[in-house]
Design a protein around this motif. Structure first.
Motif, PDB file in Angstrom:
ATOM      1  N   ASP A 172       0.809  -1.221   0.000  1.00  0.00           N
ATOM      2  CA  ASP A 172       0.000   0.000   0.000  1.00  0.00           C
ATOM      3  C   ASP A 172       0.841   1.270   0.000  1.00  0.00           C
ATOM      4  N   GLY A 173       2.170   1.109  -0.084  1.00  0.00           N
ATOM      5  CA  GLY A 173       3.055   2.264  -0.153  1.00  0.00           C
ATOM      6  C   GLY A 173       3.571   2.745   1.171  1.00  0.00           C
ATOM      7  N   THR A 174       3.120   2.142   2.264  1.00  0.00           N
ATOM      8  CA  THR A 174       3.601   2.537   3.583  1.00  0.00           C
ATOM      9  C   THR A 174       4.836   1.713   3.953  1.00  0.00           C
ATOM     10  N   VAL A 175       5.494   2.106   5.043  1.00  0.00           N
ATOM     11  CA  VAL A 175       6.724   1.446   5.467  1.00  0.00           C
ATOM     12  C   VAL A 175       6.599   1.018   6.929  1.00  0.00           C
ATOM     13  N   TRP A 176       6.946  -0.246   7.174  1.00  0.00           N
ATOM     14  CA  TRP A 176       6.988  -0.778   8.533  1.00  0.00           C
ATOM     15  C   TRP A 176       8.444  -0.891   8.962  1.00  0.00           C
ATOM     16  N   VAL A 177       8.716  -0.554  10.232  1.00  0.00           N
ATOM     17  CA  VAL A 177      10.093  -0.511  10.714  1.00  0.00           C
ATOM     18  C   VAL A 177      10.173  -1.245  12.053  1.00  0.00           C
ATOM     19  N   GLY A 178      11.082  -2.225  12.127  1.00  0.00           N
ATOM     20  CA  GLY A 178      11.321  -2.940  13.369  1.00  0.00           C
ATOM     21  C   GLY A 178      12.549  -2.395  14.069  1.00  0.00           C
ATOM     22  N   THR A 179      12.401  -2.019  15.329  1.00  0.00           N
ATOM     23  CA  THR A 179      13.507  -1.445  16.091  1.00  0.00           C
ATOM     24  C   THR A 179      13.667  -2.184  17.419  1.00  0.00           C
ATOM     25  N   ASP A 180      14.678  -1.793  18.172  1.00  0.00           N
ATOM     26  CA  ASP A 180      14.871  -2.357  19.510  1.00  0.00           C
ATOM     27  C   ASP A 180      13.882  -1.788  20.520  1.00  0.00           C
ATOM     28  N   GLY A 181      13.130  -0.776  20.119  1.00  0.00           N
ATOM     29  CA  GLY A 181      12.177  -0.149  21.030  1.00  0.00           C
ATOM     30  C   GLY A 181      10.733  -0.318  20.598  1.00  0.00           C
ATOM     31  N   GLY A 182      10.486  -1.171  19.607  1.00  0.00           N
ATOM     32  CA  GLY A 182       9.120  -1.394  19.164  1.00  0.00           C
ATOM     33  C   GLY A 182       8.973  -1.309  17.661  1.00  0.00           C
ATOM     34  N   LEU A 183       7.722  -1.367  17.220  1.00  0.00           N
ATOM     35  CA  LEU A 183       7.369  -1.353  15.804  1.00  0.00           C
ATOM     36  C   LEU A 183       6.867   0.032  15.410  1.00  0.00           C
ATOM     37  N   ALA A 184       7.229   0.468  14.207  1.00  0.00           N
ATOM     38  CA  ALA A 184       6.760   1.757  13.706  1.00  0.00           C
ATOM     39  C   ALA A 184       6.147   1.580  12.320  1.00  0.00           C
TER      40      ALA A 184
END
Length: 260
Positions: free
Chosen positions: A191-203
């Motif tokens: 859908d054109g969005t971006v998911w980001v996995g970090t050490d502090g959670g999901l964005a």
């Protein structure tokens, strides 16, 4: 490459991927019959004695021309199904030998993430290197994604998320709403969005801003290290304490049962 060589490379790539996943003792077997035992399959193993620059395989990418690219701690290798061609700092403009991530963009360019050496773009037989001096958010590239607007996204383990568009890098960090600057996974959704996995959670990056998710939203751990999109649009989230499926804004967790 001819059709015959492409077929050979594809077969070798599947076998090498299986070998690498078995070596890491973590991962999934792709395109295998679940009714068959692993012992029923033939298994070949390639090591430094066969041409690999080093035995620790950190990243894999099969490009559309049929080659399999392998990132190791001591160099990059290209496999054609029979032999390896290696690229190191002593034999090429590769910025560093420790290869953390590989990604083929839609234009066919191979992007190479190194440990603290910046990232490189390989196209038409040439390397082009980018570092913080060029605007890159950090010199360690681990994860990559691409969105329909032509943006390339790079996750760094120590410096947040970076977007590359029209030749310009833009850094996105905690100051812009990212839950943590240690980025381990990036996913460009359909859908054109971006998911980001970090050490502090999901964005989730949508319409120029981040929405964030943590334990209070259903994550068993805020350390997110893997992301994938299901054909139905669900987002699968790998964390340090189990697997999560996000569908229609709701999270369902899957964790190992006692004894497993």
């Amino acid at each position: 490459m001819t059709a015959r060589w492409k077929a050979i490379a594809r077969h070798a790539a599947q076998v090498l991927v299986a070998a690498a996943l078995l070596h890491a003792s973590a991962g999934r077997a792709l395109a295998l019959d679940p009714a068959r035992r692993l012992a029923e399959y033939g298994l070949d193993v390639w090591r430094t004695s066969d041409g690999l620059p080093q035995n620790s395989v950190l990243s894999l990418q099969q490009t559309r021309d049929g080659f399999l690219w392998i990132g190791t701690e001591e160099g990059l290798a290209r496999f054609d199904g029979l032999t390896f061609t290696t690229f190191t700092t002593s034999s090429s403009p590769l910025p560093r030998n420790y290869i953390q991530g590989l990604y083929e963009a839609r234009d066919g360019a191979l992007w190479i993430g190194t440990y603290q050496g910046g990232i490189a773009r390989f196209a038409a037989g040439r390397f082009q290197t980018f570092t913080t001096r060029d605007g890159l958010c950090g010199n360690g590239g681990v994860s990559f994604a691409e969105t329909p607007d032509g943006s390339l996204w790079f996750g760094a383990l120590d410096a947040g998320l970076c977007r590359y568009r029209n030749g310009v890098f833009t850094a996105l960090r905690k100051e812009q709403g990212l839950p943590d600057d240690r980025v381990r996974a990036v996913l460009g959704a359909r859908d054109g969005t971006v998911w980001v996995g970090t050490d502090g959670g999901l964005a989730h990056w949508r319409d120029g801003r981040f929405a964030t998710f943590g334990k209070t939203d259903g994550l068993p751990s805020e350390r997110v290290s893997a992301l994938a999109e299901d054909p139905d649009g669900s987002i699968w989230i790998g964390t340090a304490a189990g697997l999560v499926r996000m569908q229609d804004g709701r999270m369902t967790s899957f964790a190992a049962q006692p004894g497993f």
